[in-house]
Write a protein that holds these residues in place. Structure first.
Motif, PDB file in Angstrom:
ATOM      1  N   GLY A 243       0.807  -1.094  -0.044  1.00 25.58           N
ATOM      2  CA  GLY A 243      -0.017  -0.146  -0.047  1.00 25.58           C
ATOM      3  C   GLY A 243       0.779   1.287  -0.103  1.00 25.58           C
ATOM      4  O   GLY A 243       0.734   2.327  -0.745  1.00 25.58           O
ATOM      5  N   TRP A 244       1.478   1.258   0.789  1.00 27.41           N
ATOM      6  CA  TRP A 244       2.768   2.459   0.899  1.00 27.41           C
ATOM      7  C   TRP A 244       3.398   2.417  -0.281  1.00 27.41           C
ATOM      8  O   TRP A 244       3.683   3.895  -1.081  1.00 27.41           O
ATOM      9  CB  TRP A 244       3.843   2.159   1.880  1.00 27.41           C
ATOM     10  N   ILE A 245       4.021   1.680  -1.108  1.00 22.66           N
ATOM     11  CA  ILE A 245       4.681   1.703  -2.304  1.00 22.66           C
ATOM     12  C   ILE A 245       3.591   2.335  -3.532  1.00 22.66           C
ATOM     13  O   ILE A 245       3.890   3.105  -4.232  1.00 22.66           O
ATOM     14  CB  ILE A 245       5.225   0.352  -2.924  1.00 22.66           C
ATOM     15  N   ALA A 246       2.241   1.762  -3.560  1.00 14.52           N
ATOM     16  CA  ALA A 246       1.405   2.134  -4.324  1.00 14.52           C
ATOM     17  C   ALA A 246       1.117   3.771  -4.248  1.00 14.52           C
ATOM     18  O   ALA A 246       0.791   4.512  -5.055  1.00 14.52           O
ATOM     19  CB  ALA A 246       0.501   1.250  -4.227  1.00 14.52           C
ATOM     20  N   ILE A 247       0.826   4.166  -2.814  1.00 10.59           N
ATOM     21  CA  ILE A 247       0.787   5.474  -2.639  1.00 10.59           C
ATOM     22  C   ILE A 247       1.915   6.377  -2.902  1.00 10.59           C
ATOM     23  O   ILE A 247       1.465   7.474  -3.697  1.00 10.59           O
ATOM     24  CB  ILE A 247       0.149   5.779  -1.057  1.00 10.59           C
ATOM     25  N   ASP A 248       2.936   5.852  -2.844  1.00  6.74           N
ATOM     26  CA  ASP A 248       4.111   6.667  -3.121  1.00  6.74           C
ATOM     27  C   ASP A 248       4.519   6.956  -4.714  1.00  6.74           C
ATOM     28  O   ASP A 248       4.837   7.901  -5.060  1.00  6.74           O
ATOM     29  CB  ASP A 248       5.546   5.998  -2.373  1.00  6.74           C
ATOM     30  N   TYR A 249       3.978   5.698  -5.370  1.00 11.90           N
ATOM     31  CA  TYR A 249       3.973   5.694  -6.807  1.00 11.90           C
ATOM     32  C   TYR A 249       3.063   6.870  -7.345  1.00 11.90           C
ATOM     33  O   TYR A 249       3.530   7.419  -7.946  1.00 11.90           O
ATOM     34  CB  TYR A 249       3.702   4.268  -7.269  1.00 11.90           C
ATOM     35  N   ARG A 250       2.148   6.862  -6.904  1.00 15.40           N
ATOM     36  CA  ARG A 250       1.032   7.706  -7.303  1.00 15.40           C
ATOM     37  C   ARG A 250       1.431   9.198  -7.071  1.00 15.40           C
ATOM     38  O   ARG A 250       1.224  10.317  -7.877  1.00 15.40           O
ATOM     39  CB  ARG A 250      -0.361   7.437  -6.724  1.00 15.40           C
ATOM     40  N   THR A 251       1.875   9.397  -5.908  1.00 14.83           N
ATOM     41  CA  THR A 251       2.510  10.688  -5.611  1.00 14.83           C
ATOM     42  C   THR A 251       3.468  11.069  -6.486  1.00 14.83           C
ATOM     43  O   THR A 251       3.523  12.386  -6.756  1.00 14.83           O
ATOM     44  CB  THR A 251       2.912  10.661  -3.879  1.00 14.83           C
ATOM     45  N   GLN A 252       4.672  10.206  -6.577  1.00 16.21           N
ATOM     46  CA  GLN A 252       5.649  10.527  -7.313  1.00 16.21           C
ATOM     47  C   GLN A 252       5.086  11.094  -8.741  1.00 16.21           C
ATOM     48  O   GLN A 252       5.874  11.957  -9.405  1.00 16.21           O
ATOM     49  CB  GLN A 252       6.675   9.536  -7.567  1.00 16.21           C
ATOM     50  N   LYS A 253       4.368  10.248  -9.323  1.00 11.86           N
ATOM     51  CA  LYS A 253       3.852  10.390 -10.717  1.00 11.86           C
ATOM     52  C   LYS A 253       3.136  11.749 -10.789  1.00 11.86           C
ATOM     53  O   LYS A 253       3.304  12.576 -11.833  1.00 11.86           O
ATOM     54  CB  LYS A 253       2.588   9.419 -11.149  1.00 11.86           C
ATOM     55  N   ALA A 254       2.362  12.218  -9.662  1.00 16.09           N
ATOM     56  CA  ALA A 254       1.712  13.494  -9.810  1.00 16.09           C
ATOM     57  C   ALA A 254       2.637  14.656  -9.766  1.00 16.09           C
ATOM     58  O   ALA A 254       2.303  15.648 -10.461  1.00 16.09           O
ATOM     59  CB  ALA A 254       0.783  13.623  -8.627  1.00 16.09           C
ATOM     60  N   ARG A 255       3.775  14.554  -8.761  1.00 16.92           N
ATOM     61  CA  ARG A 255       4.825  15.283  -8.675  1.00 16.92           C
ATOM     62  C   ARG A 255       5.510  15.760 -10.027  1.00 16.92           C
ATOM     63  O   ARG A 255       5.737  16.710 -10.512  1.00 16.92           O
ATOM     64  CB  ARG A 255       5.653  15.266  -7.598  1.00 16.92           C
ATOM     65  N   LEU A 256       5.946  14.521 -10.661  1.00 17.47           N
ATOM     66  CA  LEU A 256       6.395  14.640 -12.010  1.00 17.47           C
ATOM     67  C   LEU A 256       5.607  15.109 -13.172  1.00 17.47           C
ATOM     68  O   LEU A 256       6.000  16.039 -13.931  1.00 17.47           O
ATOM     69  CB  LEU A 256       6.789  12.957 -12.435  1.00 17.47           C
ATOM     70  N   ARG A 257       4.460  14.963 -13.216  1.00 19.02           N
ATOM     71  CA  ARG A 257       3.430  15.699 -13.863  1.00 19.02           C
ATOM     72  C   ARG A 257       3.145  16.972 -13.860  1.00 19.02           C
ATOM     73  O   ARG A 257       3.456  17.805 -14.650  1.00 19.02           O
ATOM     74  CB  ARG A 257       2.001  15.115 -13.858  1.00 19.02           C
ATOM     75  N   ALA A 258       3.286  17.568 -12.501  1.00 18.43           N
ATOM     76  CA  ALA A 258       3.290  18.850 -11.997  1.00 18.43           C
ATOM     77  C   ALA A 258       4.438  19.749 -12.862  1.00 18.43           C
ATOM     78  O   ALA A 258       4.509  20.687 -13.171  1.00 18.43           O
ATOM     79  CB  ALA A 258       3.302  19.091 -10.673  1.00 18.43           C
ATOM     80  N   LEU A 259       5.785  19.027 -12.331  1.00 19.63           N
ATOM     81  CA  LEU A 259       7.053  19.530 -13.147  1.00 19.63           C
ATOM     82  C   LEU A 259       6.932  19.766 -14.263  1.00 19.63           C
ATOM     83  O   LEU A 259       7.488  20.904 -14.988  1.00 19.63           O
ATOM     84  CB  LEU A 259       8.189  18.665 -12.650  1.00 19.63           C
ATOM     85  N   GLU A 260       6.560  18.813 -15.130  1.00 21.26           N
ATOM     86  CA  GLU A 260       6.585  18.788 -16.560  1.00 21.26           C
ATOM     87  C   GLU A 260       5.591  19.825 -17.228  1.00 21.26           C
ATOM     88  O   GLU A 260       5.675  20.388 -17.947  1.00 21.26           O
ATOM     89  CB  GLU A 260       6.099  17.322 -17.175  1.00 21.26           C
ATOM     90  N   GLU A 261       4.428  19.988 -16.320  1.00 19.70           N
ATOM     91  CA  GLU A 261       3.452  21.079 -16.643  1.00 19.70           C
ATOM     92  C   GLU A 261       4.034  22.662 -16.455  1.00 19.70           C
ATOM     93  O   GLU A 261       3.673  23.398 -17.060  1.00 19.70           O
ATOM     94  CB  GLU A 261       2.149  20.941 -16.012  1.00 19.70           C
ATOM     95  N   SER A 262       4.926  22.433 -15.350  1.00 12.46           N
ATOM     96  CA  SER A 262       5.614  23.932 -15.138  1.00 12.46           C
ATOM     97  C   SER A 262       6.628  24.184 -16.265  1.00 12.46           C
ATOM     98  O   SER A 262       7.404  25.203 -16.176  1.00 12.46           O
ATOM     99  CB  SER A 262       6.023  23.907 -13.948  1.00 12.46           C
ATOM    100  N   GLY A 263       7.052  23.372 -17.108  1.00  7.17           N
ATOM    101  CA  GLY A 263       7.843  23.528 -18.093  1.00  7.17           C
ATOM    102  C   GLY A 263       9.275  22.956 -17.821  1.00  7.17           C
ATOM    103  O   GLY A 263      10.372  22.745 -18.768  1.00  7.17           O
ATOM    104  N   ILE A 264       9.481  22.154 -16.717  1.00  8.16           N
ATOM    105  CA  ILE A 264      10.719  21.334 -16.478  1.00  8.16           C
ATOM    106  C   ILE A 264      10.408  20.067 -17.139  1.00  8.16           C
ATOM    107  O   ILE A 264       9.479  19.221 -16.914  1.00  8.16           O
ATOM    108  CB  ILE A 264      10.950  21.254 -15.026  1.00  8.16           C
ATOM    109  N   SER A 265      11.420  19.620 -17.994  1.00 10.87           N
ATOM    110  CA  SER A 265      11.367  18.377 -18.584  1.00 10.87           C
ATOM    111  C   SER A 265      12.456  17.282 -18.068  1.00 10.87           C
ATOM    112  O   SER A 265      13.419  17.877 -17.533  1.00 10.87           O
ATOM    113  CB  SER A 265      11.471  18.463 -20.154  1.00 10.87           C
TER     114      SER A 265
END
Length: 59
Positions: free
Chosen positions: A26-48
């Motif tokens: 469960g912890w790994i699944a939650i962390d995976y979703r959190t990391q994907k969301a953070r990565l998506r936010a960074l990519e949307e802000s222009g950081i690739s």
């Protein structure tokens, strides 16, 4: 199968181990979703990501 006087200890140990495994999954699944969301936010802000480019694009 008779486990003798240690039946409750064995059953509790297996239950505790299974609980730890479920919590880790469960912890790994939650962390995976959190990391994907953070990565998506960074990519949307222009950081690739550099790993998203081919070697010829880096020059």
């Amino acid at each position: 199968m008779d486990l003798g006087p240690y039946t409750s200890f064995i059953a509790t140990s297996y239950f505790a181990a299974a609980l730890v495994v479920v919590l880790l999954i469960g912890w790994i699944a939650i962390d995976y979703r959190t990391q994907k969301a953070r990565l998506r936010a960074l990519e949307e802000s222009g950081i690739s990501r550099r790993s998203g480019r081919a070697a010829t694009d880096m020059q």
